[in-house]
Design an enzyme around this catalytic site. Structure first.
Site, short mmCIF file in Angstrom:
data_model
loop_
_atom_site.label_atom_id
_atom_site.label_comp_id
_atom_site.label_asym_id
_atom_site.label_seq_id
_atom_site.Cartn_x
_atom_site.Cartn_y
_atom_site.Cartn_z
N HIS A 196 -4.05 -12.45 12.68
CA HIS A 196 -4.54 -11.87 11.43
C HIS A 196 -5.86 -11.17 11.75
O HIS A 196 -6.54 -11.54 12.71
CB HIS A 196 -4.77 -13.06 10.49
CG HIS A 196 -5.17 -12.73 9.10
ND1 HIS A 196 -6.48 -12.77 8.68
CD2 HIS A 196 -4.43 -12.36 8.03
CE1 HIS A 196 -6.52 -12.44 7.40
NE2 HIS A 196 -5.29 -12.19 6.98
N SER A 247 -5.72 -12.30 2.27
CA SER A 247 -4.75 -13.33 2.61
C SER A 247 -3.62 -12.73 3.42
O SER A 247 -3.57 -11.53 3.67
CB SER A 247 -4.21 -13.96 1.35
OG SER A 247 -3.41 -13.01 0.70
N LYS A 248 -2.72 -13.61 3.83
CA LYS A 248 -1.58 -13.14 4.60
C LYS A 248 -0.48 -12.67 3.67
O LYS A 248 0.47 -12.04 4.09
CB LYS A 248 -1.11 -14.26 5.52
CG LYS A 248 -2.20 -14.59 6.53
CD LYS A 248 -1.91 -15.78 7.38
CE LYS A 248 -3.17 -16.09 8.18
NZ LYS A 248 -3.12 -17.27 8.97
N ARG A 249 -0.61 -13.04 2.42
CA ARG A 249 0.41 -12.60 1.45
C ARG A 249 0.17 -11.13 1.13
O ARG A 249 -0.98 -10.68 1.00
CB ARG A 249 0.34 -13.43 0.18
CG ARG A 249 1.62 -14.23 0.01
CD ARG A 249 1.51 -15.25 -1.08
NE ARG A 249 0.47 -16.23 -0.82
CZ ARG A 249 -0.60 -16.42 -1.61
NH1 ARG A 249 -0.75 -15.70 -2.70
NH2 ARG A 249 -1.49 -17.34 -1.31
N LYS A 250 1.25 -10.39 1.02
CA LYS A 250 1.12 -8.95 0.87
C LYS A 250 0.66 -8.54 -0.52
O LYS A 250 1.19 -8.99 -1.52
CB LYS A 250 2.47 -8.29 1.16
CG LYS A 250 2.79 -8.31 2.63
CD LYS A 250 2.00 -7.23 3.36
CE LYS A 250 1.92 -7.46 4.84
NZ LYS A 250 0.81 -8.28 5.31
#
Ligand code: GLU
Length: 493
Positions: free
Chosen positions: A19, A256-259
């Protein structure tokens, strides 16, 4: 700070891909190591078997390599303090846990999941602080023997003093003190024989002679417990600096890693491989990431890698979270693209074109460079600027060929003359094409823009392209003539 030789580490868990937050942590560690002639160690913290992602490690290593963050010790290369995968170091953690038990600083705990769940429920119901209640801390040897006879595999817990305080020092924030009642008797060794994060990280940082720890702020809450473990062993803890959180562009949430989507509808990229795929240059991303949380003078934006190594100042890293500005990254990437030498940029464009299936050669890419260099922020933006060169048959409405104050008839005449004029241009190069077409426009009593407008649509199918003379050279004489003839045929209906 410390007079120990500088040894820093990046310690990712292969539970997800690299990330940009992790990349920034790796970068700061790397810069610090290079600045001090120290070692940058890569350690794989792979003790959480439940969250293991098989291709995560390859992604992490590829991402670091792409960013140019070479490690001095770690996977693939080894080193004097290996192994560098925690799963290969289990013996060391067992010994360490034993040592603490022998000292009375840790104990075996036989409480099963049911008891712990019940305890948690009771604590919640009575609004007490959640955490282990120390049930197994003072077991008699008979009780221990009974549990062992039942075949219960214990965990090992740290015995945190019930009174007093724990203080750790953060280089950026100063001393941080917590009441020991806030700390629970955390698990050091799990019943499956794997260490927890806390035991693994302390034992490894000690044995790998780590002098400075730079890690994300989200880990700061673990620091007091780690301090207790250092104290229990009687070890000096490395200098610690917790790096500020990276926020999304709105500055409201963590990146965040969420799109999520950006205001302009583009997807918010977060993994390093996504930036690579999207055509960002590693040197631009490195420069950009260096400034998310650190600044040299609050103004200067462009730093070469050697300048970052020289100027990066760990003590000036900010403690307040910084937003990730995609606009700034685009701006920076465009500037880096403009600075690339022609051969270098041509090589990178070629890779993108080939990846997208265009049969471009180096000669084509070299010719495209001056036409697109100022017009792209990321490498794939080259595609709509040159894709028409490869089209079998351009798709456009024939009316587009007809420019202001012209009609189909005069357009056909102009295109016809242009075809014969361009057929005679030799060599078929930007400058000679320009001379020929300027003369032709004059001869036809047309404005240059009218003539070029028609030729542009005929040869590219678009009414906006990079400068036309060079574009025609890029398309090539034969194709240009054929396209002009087809345009005339379209107009003739
Ligand atoms: N394994 C942890 C992670 O995945 C490392 C945290 C640390 O640097 O101490 O980020």
């Amino acid at each position: 700070m410390t007079d120990r030789p500088v040894r820093v580490r990046f310690a990712p868990s292969p539970t997800g891909y690299l990330h940009v937050g992790g990349a920034r942590t790796a970068l700061y560690n790397w810069l610090f190591a290079r600045q001090h002639g120290g070692a940058f160690v890569l350690r794989v913290e792979d003790t959480d078997r439940t969250r293991y992602v098989p291709d995560a490690l390859t992604d992490l290593l590829d991402g670091l390599r792409w960013l140019g963050l070479s490690w001095d010790e770690g996977p693939e290369i080894g080193g004097p303090y290996g192994p560098y995968h925690q799963s290969d170091r289990l013996e060391l953690y067992h010994q360490a846990a034993q040592e603490l038990i022998a000292k009375g600083a840790a104990y075996r705990c036989y409480c099963g999941p049911e008891r712990l769940a019940q305890l948690r429920e009771e604590q919640r119901a009575s609004k007490q602080r959640e955490g282990y209640d120390g049930h197994c801390r003072h077991l008699t040897s008979q009780q221990i023997a009974d549990y062992e006879a039942q075949g219960i595999r214990p965990v090992v817990r740290l015995a945190v003093p019930e009174v007093g305080e724990t203080t750790f020092h953060d280089l950026l924030r100063g001393d941080i003190t917590v009441d020991n009642r806030q700390l629970t008797d955390l698990v050091l060794l799990k019943s499956d024989g794997f260490p927890t994060y806390s035991l693994g990280v302390v034992v490894d940082d000690h044995h790998m002679r780590i002098s400075h720890i730079m890690r994300g702020e989200e880990w700061i809450s673990t620091a007091p417990a780690l301090q207790r473990i250092y104290d229990a062993f009687g070890w000096e803890s490395p200098v610690q600096a917790h790096l500020p959180t990276i926020l999304d562009p709105s500055g409201e949430g963590k990146l965040s890693k969420r799109k999520k989507k950006l205001a302009d509808g583009r997807e918010m990229l977060t993994f390093v491989h996504e930036f690579r795929q999207a055509g960002y240059l590693p040197e631009a991303l490195v420069n950009f990431l260096a400034l998310v949380g650190w600044s040299y003078d609050g103004q200067t934006e462009f730093f070469r890698r050697d300048e970052l190594i020289e100027l990066f100042d760990l003590t000036r890293v900010s403690t307040s979270a910084g937003a990730f500005s995609y606009g700034k990254l685009d701006h920076m990437n465009a500037a880096y693209i403009r600075q690339l030498g022609t051969n270098d940029l041509a090589g990178r464009l070629l890779l993108v074109l080939r990846r997208e299936g265009y049969p471009a050669g180096l000669d084509f890419a070299l010719k495209a460079v001056p036409l697109v260099r100022e017009r792209i922020k990321t490498l794939p933006e080259v595609i709509p600027l040159v894709d028409y060169c490869f089209a079998e048959r351009l798709q456009y409405e024939p009316e587009l060929l007809v420019q202001k104050k012209m009609d189909a008839e005069s357009t056909m005449v102009a295109l016809h003359k242009a075809a014969s004029c361009l057929r005679a241009v030799s060599p078929f190069e930007e400058a000679s094409i320009e001379t020929a077409l300027r003369a032709l426009a004059e001869g036809l009593d047309l404005k240059l823009g009218q003539l070029l407008g028609s030729i542009r649509v005929a040869c590219t199918g678009k009414n906006v392209t990079p400068p036309l003379f060079g574009t025609l050279e890029l398309i090539g004489q034969q194709k240009v003539i054929a396209r002009l003839e087809r345009a005339i045929a379209l107009l003739a209906g």
